[in-house]
Scaffold this motif. Structure first.
Motif, PDB file in Angstrom:
ATOM      1  N   ARG A   3       0.841  -1.187  -0.084  1.00  0.00           N
ATOM      2  CA  ARG A   3      -0.068   0.092   0.004  1.00  0.00           C
ATOM      3  C   ARG A   3       0.845   1.075   0.101  1.00  0.00           C
ATOM      4  O   ARG A   3       2.020   1.174   0.259  1.00  0.00           O
ATOM      5  N   ALA A   4       0.273   2.448  -0.184  1.00  0.00           N
ATOM      6  CA  ALA A   4       1.013   3.687  -0.332  1.00  0.00           C
ATOM      7  C   ALA A   4       1.496   4.039   0.927  1.00  0.00           C
ATOM      8  O   ALA A   4       0.573   3.905   1.886  1.00  0.00           O
ATOM      9  N   THR A   5       2.651   4.303   1.392  1.00  0.00           N
ATOM     10  CA  THR A   5       2.867   4.980   2.702  1.00  0.00           C
ATOM     11  C   THR A   5       3.079   6.208   2.611  1.00  0.00           C
ATOM     12  O   THR A   5       2.753   6.984   1.775  1.00  0.00           O
ATOM     13  N   ALA A   6       3.075   6.655   3.784  1.00  0.00           N
ATOM     14  CA  ALA A   6       3.153   8.205   3.968  1.00  0.00           C
ATOM     15  C   ALA A   6       4.165   9.064   2.947  1.00  0.00           C
ATOM     16  O   ALA A   6       3.951  10.283   2.535  1.00  0.00           O
ATOM     17  N   ARG A   7       5.314   8.245   2.902  1.00  0.00           N
ATOM     18  CA  ARG A   7       6.264   8.793   2.142  1.00  0.00           C
ATOM     19  C   ARG A   7       6.040   8.736   0.722  1.00  0.00           C
ATOM     20  O   ARG A   7       6.556   9.713  -0.183  1.00  0.00           O
ATOM     21  N   ASN A   8       5.421   7.809   0.111  1.00  0.00           N
ATOM     22  CA  ASN A   8       5.310   7.938  -1.319  1.00  0.00           C
ATOM     23  C   ASN A   8       3.767   8.149  -1.911  1.00  0.00           C
ATOM     24  O   ASN A   8       3.664   7.835  -2.963  1.00  0.00           O
ATOM     25  N   ARG A   9       2.898   8.528  -0.969  1.00  0.00           N
ATOM     26  CA  ARG A   9       1.759   8.883  -1.377  1.00  0.00           C
ATOM     27  C   ARG A   9       1.802  10.191  -2.214  1.00  0.00           C
ATOM     28  O   ARG A   9       2.309  11.127  -1.721  1.00  0.00           O
ATOM     29  N   SER A  10       0.815  10.204  -3.136  1.00  0.00           N
ATOM     30  CA  SER A  10       0.635  11.561  -3.803  1.00  0.00           C
ATOM     31  C   SER A  10      -0.297  12.437  -3.180  1.00  0.00           C
ATOM     32  O   SER A  10      -0.902  12.024  -2.450  1.00  0.00           O
ATOM     33  N   ARG A  11      -0.108  13.700  -3.737  1.00  0.00           N
ATOM     34  CA  ARG A  11      -1.185  14.758  -3.152  1.00  0.00           C
ATOM     35  C   ARG A  11      -2.591  14.380  -3.108  1.00  0.00           C
ATOM     36  O   ARG A  11      -3.400  14.523  -2.598  1.00  0.00           O
ATOM     37  N   PHE A  12      -2.805  13.636  -4.446  1.00  0.00           N
ATOM     38  CA  PHE A  12      -4.020  13.187  -4.885  1.00  0.00           C
ATOM     39  C   PHE A  12      -4.714  12.236  -3.871  1.00  0.00           C
ATOM     40  O   PHE A  12      -5.767  12.174  -3.582  1.00  0.00           O
ATOM     41  N   GLU A  13      -3.738  11.174  -3.695  1.00  0.00           N
ATOM     42  CA  GLU A  13      -4.185  10.246  -2.563  1.00  0.00           C
ATOM     43  C   GLU A  13      -4.246  10.921  -1.203  1.00  0.00           C
ATOM     44  O   GLU A  13      -5.129  10.347  -0.520  1.00  0.00           O
ATOM     45  N   GLU A  14      -3.382  11.566  -0.847  1.00  0.00           N
ATOM     46  CA  GLU A  14      -3.434  12.432   0.498  1.00  0.00           C
ATOM     47  C   GLU A  14      -4.879  13.164   0.386  1.00  0.00           C
ATOM     48  O   GLU A  14      -5.722  13.141   1.775  1.00  0.00           O
ATOM     49  N   CYS A  15      -5.424  13.772  -0.460  1.00  0.00           N
ATOM     50  CA  CYS A  15      -6.768  14.518  -0.548  1.00  0.00           C
ATOM     51  C   CYS A  15      -7.705  13.421  -0.248  1.00  0.00           C
ATOM     52  O   CYS A  15      -8.810  13.706   0.384  1.00  0.00           O
ATOM     53  N   ALA A  16      -7.527  12.221  -0.989  1.00  0.00           N
ATOM     54  CA  ALA A  16      -8.616  11.367  -0.887  1.00  0.00           C
ATOM     55  C   ALA A  16      -8.682  10.645   0.569  1.00  0.00           C
ATOM     56  O   ALA A  16      -9.799  10.118   0.886  1.00  0.00           O
ATOM     57  N   LEU A  17      -7.600  10.456   1.244  1.00  0.00           N
ATOM     58  CA  LEU A  17      -7.688  10.121   2.662  1.00  0.00           C
ATOM     59  C   LEU A  17      -8.294  10.982   3.457  1.00  0.00           C
ATOM     60  O   LEU A  17      -8.820  10.648   4.346  1.00  0.00           O
ATOM     61  N   PHE A  18      -7.804  12.375   3.227  1.00  0.00           N
ATOM     62  CA  PHE A  18      -8.822  13.542   3.990  1.00  0.00           C
ATOM     63  C   PHE A  18      -9.938  13.336   3.862  1.00  0.00           C
ATOM     64  O   PHE A  18     -11.038  13.483   4.748  1.00  0.00           O
ATOM     65  N   GLN A  19     -10.589  12.937   2.535  1.00  0.00           N
ATOM     66  CA  GLN A  19     -12.110  13.214   2.276  1.00  0.00           C
ATOM     67  C   GLN A  19     -12.852  11.954   2.763  1.00  0.00           C
ATOM     68  O   GLN A  19     -14.128  11.916   3.155  1.00  0.00           O
ATOM     69  N   LEU A  20     -12.101  10.580   3.266  1.00  0.00           N
ATOM     70  CA  LEU A  20     -12.774   9.390   3.671  1.00  0.00           C
ATOM     71  C   LEU A  20     -13.322   9.905   5.043  1.00  0.00           C
ATOM     72  O   LEU A  20     -14.076   9.341   5.390  1.00  0.00           O
ATOM     73  N   GLY A  21     -12.649  10.710   5.570  1.00  0.00           N
ATOM     74  CA  GLY A  21     -13.012  11.141   7.079  1.00  0.00           C
ATOM     75  C   GLY A  21     -13.877  12.045   7.277  1.00  0.00           C
ATOM     76  O   GLY A  21     -14.376  12.486   8.264  1.00  0.00           O
ATOM     77  N   GLN A  22     -14.387  12.658   6.126  1.00  0.00           N
ATOM     78  CA  GLN A  22     -15.411  13.890   6.127  1.00  0.00           C
ATOM     79  C   GLN A  22     -16.999  13.351   5.828  1.00  0.00           C
ATOM     80  O   GLN A  22     -17.032  12.475   5.170  1.00  0.00           O
ATOM     81  N   ASP A  23     -17.695  14.256   6.430  1.00  0.00           N
ATOM     82  CA  ASP A  23     -19.019  13.907   6.320  1.00  0.00           C
ATOM     83  C   ASP A  23     -19.526  14.604   5.171  1.00  0.00           C
ATOM     84  O   ASP A  23     -20.529  14.074   4.398  1.00  0.00           O
TER      85      ASP A  23
END
Length: 61
Positions: A3-23
């Motif tokens: 899986r993508a780790t914090a070091r090799n995640r793209s900004r795109f993936e980081e945004c998706a992670l953020f969105q998963l936690g939002q209502d």
């Protein structure tokens, strides 16, 4: 494949992670869908977003 780790995640993936936690949707849905697909390394279908806890659990495995 690891899986993508914090070091090799793209900004795109980081945004998706953020969105998963939002209502509320904070970005265009297509961008969110593509980011989650990149994180999980598989196609994610629209109906799967009805239960984001399942997607989150899959990512955490």
């Amino acid at each position: 494949m690891p899986r993508a780790t914090a070091r090799n995640r793209s900004r795109f993936e980081e945004c998706a992670l953020f969105q998963l936690g939002q209502d509320c949707l904070c970005m265009p849905f297509t961008r969110f869908m593509e980011g989650v697909s990149a994180l999980l390394r598989r196609p994610v279908f629209t109906h799967e977003f009805a239960n984001p806890d399942v997607l989150w659990a899959e990512f955490c495995q």
